[in-house]
Scaffold this motif. Structure first.
Motif, PDB file in Angstrom:
ATOM      1  N   LEU A  15       0.857  -1.170   0.000  1.00 37.12           N
ATOM      2  CA  LEU A  15       0.000   0.000   0.000  1.00 37.12           C
ATOM      3  C   LEU A  15       0.901   1.229   0.000  1.00 37.12           C
ATOM      4  O   LEU A  15       1.763   1.361   0.852  1.00 37.12           O
ATOM      5  N   VAL A  16       0.700   2.116  -0.938  1.00 37.80           N
ATOM      6  CA  VAL A  16       1.495   3.339  -1.004  1.00 37.80           C
ATOM      7  C   VAL A  16       0.747   4.427  -0.237  1.00 37.80           C
ATOM      8  O   VAL A  16      -0.367   4.795  -0.592  1.00 37.80           O
ATOM      9  N   ILE A  17       1.376   4.924   0.825  1.00 34.45           N
ATOM     10  CA  ILE A  17       0.771   5.986   1.638  1.00 34.45           C
ATOM     11  C   ILE A  17       1.164   7.319   1.017  1.00 34.45           C
ATOM     12  O   ILE A  17       2.350   7.589   0.818  1.00 34.45           O
ATOM     13  N   PRO A  18       0.196   8.165   0.692  1.00 31.07           N
ATOM     14  CA  PRO A  18       0.504   9.457   0.068  1.00 31.07           C
ATOM     15  C   PRO A  18       1.481  10.290   0.917  1.00 31.07           C
ATOM     16  O   PRO A  18       1.480  10.231   2.141  1.00 31.07           O
ATOM     17  N   ALA A  19       2.323  11.065   0.220  1.00 29.62           N
ATOM     18  CA  ALA A  19       3.387  11.835   0.868  1.00 29.62           C
ATOM     19  C   ALA A  19       2.872  12.755   1.976  1.00 29.62           C
ATOM     20  O   ALA A  19       3.483  12.842   3.043  1.00 29.62           O
ATOM     21  N   LEU A  20       1.761  13.450   1.732  1.00 32.09           N
ATOM     22  CA  LEU A  20       1.229  14.346   2.765  1.00 32.09           C
ATOM     23  C   LEU A  20       0.874  13.587   4.041  1.00 32.09           C
ATOM     24  O   LEU A  20       1.109  14.068   5.150  1.00 32.09           O
ATOM     25  N   MET A  21       0.327  12.398   3.883  1.00 36.48           N
ATOM     26  CA  MET A  21      -0.032  11.585   5.045  1.00 36.48           C
ATOM     27  C   MET A  21       1.219  11.087   5.765  1.00 36.48           C
ATOM     28  O   MET A  21       1.261  11.058   6.995  1.00 36.48           O
ATOM     29  N   ARG A  22       2.229  10.681   4.995  1.00 35.59           N
ATOM     30  CA  ARG A  22       3.488  10.244   5.613  1.00 35.59           C
ATOM     31  C   ARG A  22       4.111  11.376   6.418  1.00 35.59           C
ATOM     32  O   ARG A  22       4.584  11.174   7.541  1.00 35.59           O
ATOM     33  N   ARG A  23       4.094  12.575   5.849  1.00 40.14           N
ATOM     34  CA  ARG A  23       4.650  13.728   6.575  1.00 40.14           C
ATOM     35  C   ARG A  23       3.870  14.000   7.858  1.00 40.14           C
ATOM     36  O   ARG A  23       4.450  14.261   8.907  1.00 40.14           O
ATOM     37  N   GLU A  24       2.546  13.941   7.768  1.00 39.85           N
ATOM     38  CA  GLU A  24       1.722  14.198   8.950  1.00 39.85           C
ATOM     39  C   GLU A  24       1.967  13.153  10.035  1.00 39.85           C
ATOM     40  O   GLU A  24       1.952  13.458  11.223  1.00 39.85           O
ATOM     41  N   LEU A  25       2.208  11.913   9.615  1.00 36.10           N
ATOM     42  CA  LEU A  25       2.504  10.839  10.569  1.00 36.10           C
ATOM     43  C   LEU A  25       3.947  10.877  11.054  1.00 36.10           C
ATOM     44  O   LEU A  25       4.300  10.218  12.033  1.00 36.10           O
ATOM     45  N   GLY A  26       4.791  11.614  10.349  1.00 33.82           N
ATOM     46  CA  GLY A  26       6.201  11.669  10.720  1.00 33.82           C
ATOM     47  C   GLY A  26       6.944  10.395  10.379  1.00 33.82           C
ATOM     48  O   GLY A  26       7.853   9.986  11.094  1.00 33.82           O
ATOM     49  N   ILE A  27       6.547   9.753   9.278  1.00 35.29           N
ATOM     50  CA  ILE A  27       7.200   8.510   8.853  1.00 35.29           C
ATOM     51  C   ILE A  27       7.826   8.690   7.477  1.00 35.29           C
ATOM     52  O   ILE A  27       7.403   9.547   6.701  1.00 35.29           O
TER      53      ILE A  27
END
Length: 82
Positions: free
Chosen positions: A14-26
């Motif tokens: 599953l590819v997590i969108p970049a904005l979501m990764r940034r918000e999660l700090g991952i």
């Protein structure tokens, strides 16, 4: 953040969108916690999962209590009785 549509790719990835990764700090190579909650997939950073676990424990431990010190004290008391 609004929900987004993503695809599951080869191998079940599953590819997590970049904005979501940034918000999660991952980022790439990080380990995350994944679980299913009421039929929904939930992804959390390990630091957020630890933060939540600590908060749950803190509700059951009186303020100012140090569990490590209590454990050491208990072990010493047990050792004296042996």
């Amino acid at each position: 953040m609004e929900a987004q549509r993503v695809k599951i790719v080869e191998g079940g990835k599953l590819v997590i969108p970049a904005l979501m990764r940034r918000e999660l700090g991952i980022g790439a190579g990080d380990t995350v916690m994944v679980d299913i909650d009421n039929g929904e997939l939930r992804v959390r950073s390990v630091s957020k999962a630890l933060e939540r676990a600590r908060a749950i424990l803190r509700r059951h431990i009186p303020e100012g209590t140090n569990l490590a010190d209590e454990l050491i004290s208990d072990r010493r008391a047990e050792a004296e009785h042996e």
